[in-house]
Design an enzyme around this catalytic site. Structure first.
Site, short mmCIF file in Angstrom:
data_model
loop_
_atom_site.label_atom_id
_atom_site.label_comp_id
_atom_site.label_asym_id
_atom_site.label_seq_id
_atom_site.Cartn_x
_atom_site.Cartn_y
_atom_site.Cartn_z
N GLU A 104 0.80 -1.46 -0.24
CA GLU A 104 -0.34 -0.56 0.06
C GLU A 104 0.84 1.02 0.42
OE1 GLU A 104 -3.76 1.93 2.79
OE2 GLU A 104 -1.84 0.34 3.15
N GLU B 185 -12.64 2.89 4.87
CA GLU B 185 -11.22 2.98 5.58
C GLU B 185 -11.28 4.67 6.33
OE1 GLU B 185 -7.07 1.36 6.71
OE2 GLU B 185 -7.43 2.89 5.41
#
Length: 257
Positions: free
Chosen positions: A141, A236
């Protein structure tokens, strides 16, 4: 629902039930334990919290170190390589027992006194090890807000993936991080969909719920659909209000987790 950033007024083990009561049947977590290798009792309690709530675990981070203290992963962290490897075995077991198939390995901050080449070589080695031991997709990520974290764009991650050379190691496309780092999110979604293993969303500025900022999240999710992405979308974002999912229609809620 990402239960590590939402429902933060509740203890970790109560959050799966809160997600279920909010209408979701799938959850994801950052590493939900304080240590890389939790006790068997801690793991069992976590697994029971998921089962009792009746929710599917769809995403889990490998241990990333002291996140509140600024650490952002152990992949490239030579002094803690053994700690990461020990964590891999725990993650693999949780995956086997829950059916979770997406696992996020944060790359790690740059360290003084160790060359970038050495750190990058270690990260590739650790990703290959994780891919060999864990049944599922290993995610890498790009992050924002971490000055010593070297992966900030999709292109940064793709270079790592190319070095690893394994199809099950993929990009975690967090649309918030990509956007605030100045990446061309539309281009990433349209050209890299086959290399995206998971997607997370939040609005910007502020990392709040969709609609609280100015990101074209609906258009980006449509682009993902058109490009053939059929995986989960992780919520998120930060929201401590009494109605953190007020923006969701019933139809959209059924397609998100």
């Amino acid at each position: 629902v990402n239960c590590s950033i939402l429902f933060t007024d509740l203890p970790i083990l109560q959050r799966p039930q809160a997600a279920r009561k909010a209408g979701f049947d799938a959850v994801e977590f950052w590493w939900p334990f304080e240590n890389a290798v939790p006790t068997g009792r801690e793991v069992e309690a976590f697994l029971h919290s998921l089962a009792d709530a009746g929710v599917q675990l769809t995403g889990l981070n490998f241990y990333a170190g002291n996140m509140p203290g600024g650490e952002r992963g152990l992949l490239s962290h030579a002094p803690r390589a053994r700690e990461f490897r020990e964590n891999v075995a725990v993650v693999a077991e949780i995956g086997r027992r829950t059916g979770c198939r997406a696992f996020n390995a944060l790359y790690g901050n740059r360290l003084d006194g160790i060359s970038e080449q050495e750190q990058d070589e270690l990260a590739v080695e650790q990703l290959r090890l994780a891919a060999a031991e864990v049944d599922g997709v290993i995610l890498v990520e790009p992050l924002s807000g971490a000055p010593r974290y070297p992966l900030t764009t999709a292109a940064d991650v793709l270079r790592v993936l190319n070095r690893v050379g394994l199809p099950q190691v993929k990009l975690l496309a967090d649309l918030y991080h990509l956007a605030v780092n100045g990446d061309d999110v539309q281009a990433v979604l349209s050209t890299c969909s086959g290399r995206i293993g998971h997607v997370q969303i939040a609005d910007a500025p502020g990392r709040g719920a969709p609609g609280t900022g100015d990101l074209p999240l609906a258009a980006w999710l449509t682009e993902l659909d058109l490009a053939g992405y059929d995986g989960w979308i992780g919520l998120e974002y930060q929201d401590t209000t009494a109605q953190p999912f007020a923006w969701l229609s019933y139809e959209r809620k059924e397609s998100l987790a």
